[in-house]
Design a protein around this motif. Structure first.
Motif, PDB file in Angstrom:
ATOM      1  N   GLN A  36     -16.166  36.892  -8.812  1.00  0.00           N
ATOM      2  CA  GLN A  36     -15.379  37.839  -8.012  1.00  0.00           C
ATOM      3  C   GLN A  36     -13.942  37.963  -8.484  1.00  0.00           C
ATOM      4  O   GLN A  36     -13.391  39.050  -8.561  1.00  0.00           O
ATOM      5  CB  GLN A  36     -15.388  37.420  -6.543  1.00  0.00           C
ATOM      6  N   LEU A  37     -13.318  36.830  -8.763  1.00  0.00           N
ATOM      7  CA  LEU A  37     -11.919  36.843  -9.196  1.00  0.00           C
ATOM      8  C   LEU A  37     -11.711  35.681 -10.158  1.00  0.00           C
ATOM      9  O   LEU A  37     -11.966  34.530  -9.809  1.00  0.00           O
ATOM     10  CB  LEU A  37     -10.983  36.703  -7.989  1.00  0.00           C
ATOM     11  N   VAL A  69     -10.585  41.043 -11.777  1.00  0.00           N
ATOM     12  CA  VAL A  69     -11.466  41.284 -10.630  1.00  0.00           C
ATOM     13  C   VAL A  69     -12.881  41.513 -11.143  1.00  0.00           C
ATOM     14  O   VAL A  69     -13.087  42.171 -12.167  1.00  0.00           O
ATOM     15  CB  VAL A  69     -10.973  42.502  -9.826  1.00  0.00           C
ATOM     16  N   TYR A 115     -12.513  32.373  -8.176  1.00  0.00           N
ATOM     17  CA  TYR A 115     -12.348  32.479  -6.739  1.00  0.00           C
ATOM     18  C   TYR A 115     -13.463  33.305  -6.142  1.00  0.00           C
ATOM     19  O   TYR A 115     -13.939  34.267  -6.747  1.00  0.00           O
ATOM     20  CB  TYR A 115     -11.006  33.130  -6.377  1.00  0.00           C
ATOM     21  N   ARG A 116     -13.862  32.914  -4.938  1.00  0.00           N
ATOM     22  CA  ARG A 116     -14.816  33.697  -4.154  1.00  0.00           C
ATOM     23  C   ARG A 116     -14.165  34.013  -2.819  1.00  0.00           C
ATOM     24  O   ARG A 116     -13.652  33.126  -2.143  1.00  0.00           O
ATOM     25  CB  ARG A 116     -16.120  32.921  -3.945  1.00  0.00           C
ATOM     26  N   GLY A 122     -12.339  39.841   2.432  1.00  0.00           N
ATOM     27  CA  GLY A 122     -12.227  39.494   1.020  1.00  0.00           C
ATOM     28  C   GLY A 122     -12.308  40.709   0.133  1.00  0.00           C
ATOM     29  O   GLY A 122     -11.548  40.848  -0.835  1.00  0.00           O
ATOM     30  N   ARG A 123     -13.231  41.615   0.464  1.00  0.00           N
ATOM     31  CA  ARG A 123     -13.382  42.841  -0.330  1.00  0.00           C
ATOM     32  C   ARG A 123     -12.100  43.665  -0.315  1.00  0.00           C
ATOM     33  O   ARG A 123     -11.683  44.216  -1.326  1.00  0.00           O
ATOM     34  CB  ARG A 123     -14.550  43.671   0.208  1.00  0.00           C
ATOM     35  N   LEU A 126      -9.542  42.215  -2.688  1.00  0.00           N
ATOM     36  CA  LEU A 126      -9.887  42.445  -4.095  1.00  0.00           C
ATOM     37  C   LEU A 126      -9.703  43.907  -4.485  1.00  0.00           C
ATOM     38  O   LEU A 126      -9.249  44.218  -5.592  1.00  0.00           O
ATOM     39  CB  LEU A 126     -11.327  42.012  -4.355  1.00  0.00           C
ATOM     40  N   GLN A 127     -10.068  44.819  -3.579  1.00  0.00           N
ATOM     41  CA  GLN A 127      -9.957  46.244  -3.898  1.00  0.00           C
ATOM     42  C   GLN A 127      -8.512  46.673  -4.105  1.00  0.00           C
ATOM     43  O   GLN A 127      -8.251  47.685  -4.755  1.00  0.00           O
ATOM     44  CB  GLN A 127     -10.597  47.072  -2.785  1.00  0.00           C
ATOM     45  N   LEU A 129      -6.398  45.049  -5.808  1.00  0.00           N
ATOM     46  CA  LEU A 129      -5.933  44.550  -7.103  1.00  0.00           C
ATOM     47  C   LEU A 129      -6.407  45.470  -8.223  1.00  0.00           C
ATOM     48  O   LEU A 129      -7.483  46.062  -8.132  1.00  0.00           O
ATOM     49  CB  LEU A 129      -6.485  43.144  -7.352  1.00  0.00           C
ATOM     50  N   LEU A 177      -1.331  37.038  -5.713  1.00  0.00           N
ATOM     51  CA  LEU A 177      -1.496  38.176  -4.806  1.00  0.00           C
ATOM     52  C   LEU A 177      -0.139  38.751  -4.421  1.00  0.00           C
ATOM     53  O   LEU A 177       0.050  39.965  -4.392  1.00  0.00           O
ATOM     54  CB  LEU A 177      -2.272  37.757  -3.558  1.00  0.00           C
TER      55      LEU A 177
END
Length: 301
Positions: A36-37, A69, A115-116, A122-123, A126-127, A129, A177
């Motif tokens: 995921q990351l 990502v 990373y998870r 969480g989504r 990530l979105q 980034l 982040l």
């Protein structure tokens, strides 16, 4: 309440240092998009990192940090040459740990972490980034300090070392982040809005007490603004009204509760500010498109 902290806790962010590599040229590896990351930092020498196009590769020098990502495979090598890249299992079988080449001045030493982040929260993090981001901290930057600590911790085995590395990676994620959101046009709107202390008070209140029957006048009073000024500034900053934001946050929490499968619908309704399971289910279906139980079945598989 710190909003970024709240998002990270609810995303159940968990990470681990999964490889320290010493590699003599020529070398290269491909990492799967299922991670995921990913975080990569060079401790000695250099490395090139890229997604699909080697011509767009970024060179990492000691202290630099790349975050990638998930979704697409990415590549790390001593030169931006795809034909050098082995799959990660074969590469690490030959290049993790001190290993042969540790004393070779041509060898690169680099660290990879993963990373998870779980669920909708969480989504959303990530979105916000970019697919790949390279941070080049100055000598006095906090990111540089944490990378230096990681590098020193890895010089020799010590009791509790994995715990130390995992916690340092946690710190690194927060700093990354922050750096990304501060300079990225795709940063979450709540992150930008929270920079205004008046709006931050209203956002924090909704996050701390999502079950409370909030009204615009109450939130405006917390923000020390008139109702009209608060509503106008909130919508300009977040692209939605305060009540729309509150509903979205409540439904985000509801989806997390549904996936955890530990609460009844009545308990979820109560925790997210609805007077009954029917009222909650009606709102959920109107916004999500499915009743809560069916949504949980489809998502959980």
């Amino acid at each position: 309440m710190d909003l970024l902290h709240d998002y990270l806790v609810r995303a159940r962010a968990s990470g681990a240092v999964f490889a320290r590599s010493v590699a003599r040229p020529p070398w290269g590896l491909t990492l799967p998009g299922s991670i995921q990351l990913s975080l990569h930092t060079v401790l000695r020498g250099h490395a090139w990192v890229w997604l699909d196009d080697p011509a767009a590769a970024e060179r990492l020098l000691p202290g630099d940090l790349a975050i990638v990502v998930g979704g697409r495979d990415h590549h790390i090598a001593d030169e931006p040459a795809p034909d050098r890249c082995l799959d990660h299992e074969r590469f690490w079988a030959a290049n993790t740990g001190a290993g042969a080449g540790a004393d070779d001045p041509r060898a690169a030493v680099f660290l990879c972490g993963a990373y998870r982040l779980a669920g909708d929260v969480g989504r959303s993090l990530l979105q916000a980034l970019p697919p790949m981001l390279v941070i080049r901290p100055s000598a006095h930057d906090q990111v540089h300090d944490v990378i230096s600590l990681i590098s020193r911790e890895l010089t020799q085995p010590a009791p509790g070392q994995q715990t130390v590395l995992d916690r340092l990676l946690d710190v690194l994620l927060v700093l990354v982040l922050r750096a990304s959101y501060q300079h990225s046009p795709t940063a979450p709107r709540w992150y930008r809005a929270a920079e205004d202390p008046r709006l931050a008070r209203a956002l924090q209140a909704m996050h701390e007490e999502p079950a409370r029957t909030w009204s615009v006048p109450e939130l405006a009073q917390l923000s020390t603004m008139s109702r009209a000024s608060f509503a106008r500034n909130f919508e300009r900053a977040l692209g939605q009204t305060p009540m729309q934001y509150l509903t979205d946050w409540r439904l985000t929490l509801a989806r997390e509760y549904l996936l955890a499968d530990e609460l009844t619908l009545e308990q979820i309704a109560r925790r997210t500010g609805y007077s009954s399971p029917n009222a909650f289910a009606a709102t959920f279906r109107r916004h999500v498109g499915l009743p809560p139980g069916r949504w949980r079945q489809e998502i959980a598989g």
